[in-house]
Write a protein that holds these residues in place. Structure first.
Motif, PDB file in Angstrom:
ATOM      1  N   HIS A 347       0.827  -1.203   0.000  1.00  0.00           N
ATOM      2  CA  HIS A 347       0.000   0.000   0.000  1.00  0.00           C
ATOM      3  C   HIS A 347       0.865   1.258   0.000  1.00  0.00           C
ATOM      4  O   HIS A 347       2.032   1.236   0.398  1.00  0.00           O
ATOM      5  N   HIS A 351      -4.834   5.264   6.432  1.00  0.00           N
ATOM      6  CA  HIS A 351      -5.572   6.320   7.129  1.00  0.00           C
ATOM      7  C   HIS A 351      -6.431   5.676   8.210  1.00  0.00           C
ATOM      8  O   HIS A 351      -7.269   4.813   7.928  1.00  0.00           O
ATOM      9  N   TYR A 366      -6.755   1.573   3.521  1.00  0.00           N
ATOM     10  CA  TYR A 366      -5.494   1.417   2.796  1.00  0.00           C
ATOM     11  C   TYR A 366      -5.660   1.885   1.345  1.00  0.00           C
ATOM     12  O   TYR A 366      -6.645   1.556   0.680  1.00  0.00           O
ATOM     13  N   ARG A 367      -4.655   2.633   0.886  1.00  0.00           N
ATOM     14  CA  ARG A 367      -4.663   3.151  -0.486  1.00  0.00           C
ATOM     15  C   ARG A 367      -3.511   2.556  -1.290  1.00  0.00           C
ATOM     16  O   ARG A 367      -2.391   2.423  -0.799  1.00  0.00           O
ATOM     17  N   LEU A 372      -9.091   2.991  -3.133  1.00  0.00           N
ATOM     18  CA  LEU A 372      -9.248   2.335  -1.840  1.00  0.00           C
ATOM     19  C   LEU A 372      -9.079   0.832  -2.083  1.00  0.00           C
ATOM     20  O   LEU A 372      -9.831   0.233  -2.852  1.00  0.00           O
ATOM     21  N   THR A 396     -12.790   5.315  -5.078  1.00  0.00           N
ATOM     22  CA  THR A 396     -11.512   6.007  -5.081  1.00  0.00           C
ATOM     23  C   THR A 396     -11.123   6.409  -3.668  1.00  0.00           C
ATOM     24  O   THR A 396     -11.965   6.454  -2.750  1.00  0.00           O
ATOM     25  N   TRP A 397      -9.853   6.734  -3.496  1.00  0.00           N
ATOM     26  CA  TRP A 397      -9.362   7.143  -2.184  1.00  0.00           C
ATOM     27  C   TRP A 397     -10.005   8.460  -1.742  1.00  0.00           C
ATOM     28  O   TRP A 397     -10.379   8.617  -0.588  1.00  0.00           O
ATOM     29  N   GLU A 398     -10.143   9.375  -2.667  1.00  0.00           N
ATOM     30  CA  GLU A 398     -10.778  10.660  -2.320  1.00  0.00           C
ATOM     31  C   GLU A 398     -12.203  10.453  -1.843  1.00  0.00           C
ATOM     32  O   GLU A 398     -12.671  11.089  -0.892  1.00  0.00           O
TER      33      GLU A 398
END
Length: 404
Positions: A347, A351, A366-367, A372, A396-398
């Motif tokens: 990763h 966060h 985890y990104r 994600l 998505t992570w955002e």
């Protein structure tokens, strides 16, 4: 070469743990009518492995019968030929034969490789009493017997297995030290959560030697029995029992001259095929997972079962649909259960969305790249399921961060 009808093809499954057993059952449930042969290197009928480092070490009443995956006659009633106590020695793809350790050969139309992994050991441990690895039920029972008599235990290796063994040893009243080349579980869950796991063990009385202080130089012995562990730096640790948990090797030696691509497991396409009519499942299989666009090999019980179901379906239908799961794993340590969905290794970022291990509630995301790709949780079952569905949907992570 003319291919046998998939519903009547002779299927040989090498490996009689969760993956192999599930594959045999799934073939029958999907209408397979041909011969199925299940070959296992151990004398035992199929049993569950995750409890070996947990319940077996913690309880004197848990044994092989308790861990049996199925009833005594279950596979026989499904028409599965069971051959235990015999291992695969070689594979001849041209002749469609698996050579076995008893001198016989098993002919197949379709082959499922489910041989799992073998535990790594330290070279100096050979022939030294009081040094154990843990992979089989026999390993677990022998270790439990010595744990009940040991006073000072050193666990070498800070991954899931080493952490679970250490927790079980503390529960037996032993003085325990974990020696690890890094923060506990760092390679699996990252430094941030790994540090919390380390603190969990420290709070339960385990000494943790990590980094340079955890690098083993040699095992010490007296009269053929281990007496301690010497380190590259720092003082040695006395021990009357040492458990080596330094990882595993895919059980592929019998395939070295088969023509299959092997290395870190049996190299498979996204549908888990390694060659025409040959598949791999479970710990030994390394396949390209298109969901995460990465080649992965997953050493967790749930994956072995799910992958076996996928391969059975491919044998019956003959198609090449990819196997694209969101992997799941768990680890029981003391009275906490760590659960994770997705692909956490490699990763780029972690966060912590909520809590920590000390508060007994934790959600960590985890990104990898812009996506994600994983979630780890403790005490948050509902939230864990929600995050899993978001990983499956390709969040998505955002987008993920906006929900925290």
């Amino acid at each position: 070469m003319k291919r046998a009808d998939p519903r009547t093809a002779r299927v040989v499954i090498v490996g009689a743990s969760a993956g192999g057993t599930s594959a045999a059952e799934a073939l029958r449930s999907r209408g397979h009518e041909g011969s199925i042969v299940l070959i296992g290197a151990e004398q035992h009928a199929p049993y569950d492995r995750p409890p070996l480092s947990k319940q077996v070490l913690a309880s004197a009443t848990v044994d092989g019968a308790t861990l049996a995956l199925r009833g005594k006659n279950h596979l026989r009633d499904l028409g599965v030929e069971e051959r235990y106590g015999v291992s695969a020695a070689d594979l001849d793809l041209a002749r469609r034969q698996v050579a076995l350790s008893d001198g016989t050969a098993a002919e197949f139309d379709r082959l499922i490789i489910a041989t799992g992994v073998t535990a790594r050991n330290l070279p100096q441990a050979e022939g030294l009493a009081g040094v154990h690895t843990l992979r089989t039920i026999d390993d677990a029972l022998a270790l439990r017997w010595e744990l009940s008599r040991a006073s000072r235990v050193v666990v070498i290796g800070g991954g899931f297995l080493g952490s679970e063994v250490a927790a079980a040893a503390v529960g037996q009243g032993a003085d325990v030290t974990i020696a690890s080349s890094s923060t506990l579980l760092r390679s699996a869950v990252g430094e941030l959560i790994g540090q919390q796991v380390t603190e969990l063990h420290l709070a339960n009385g385990v000494r943790v030697r990590a980094g340079s202080e955890g690098r083993v130089r040699a095992l010490q012995s007296r009269e053929g029995k281990v007496s301690g562990v010497a380190f590259v730096s720092g003082a040695p640790e006395p021990a009357d029992l040492v458990v080596v948990c330094v990882g595993s090797e895919p059980a592929v030696d019998w395939l070295r001259f088969s023509g299959l691509a092997v290395g870190d497991g049996v190299q498979c396409a996204s549908d888990c095929s390694a060659a025409d009519g040959v598949y791999a499942v479970g710990d030994v299989a390394k396949w390209h997972n298109p969901r995460f666009d990465v080649a992965m090999r997953v050493e967790h019980r749930t994956n072995a079962t799910e992958q076996a179901l996928h391969v059975a379906e491919r044998i019956i239908t003959g198609d090449h649909a990819p196997y694209a799961p969101v992997p799941y794993f768990w680890s029981d340590q003391y009275d906490l259960k760590l659960q994770a969905h997705g692909y956490l290794r490699g990763h780029d970022e972690v966060h912590v969305a909520e809590g920590d291990l000390k508060s007994r509630r934790l959600i960590a995301l985890y990104r990898r790249g812009p996506a994600l790709t994983g979630v780890l949780a403790v005490g948050a079952a509902k939230a864990l399921r929600q995050w899993r569905s978001r990983i499956e949907a390709g969040m998505t992570w955002e987008e993920a961060l906006s929900l925290t």
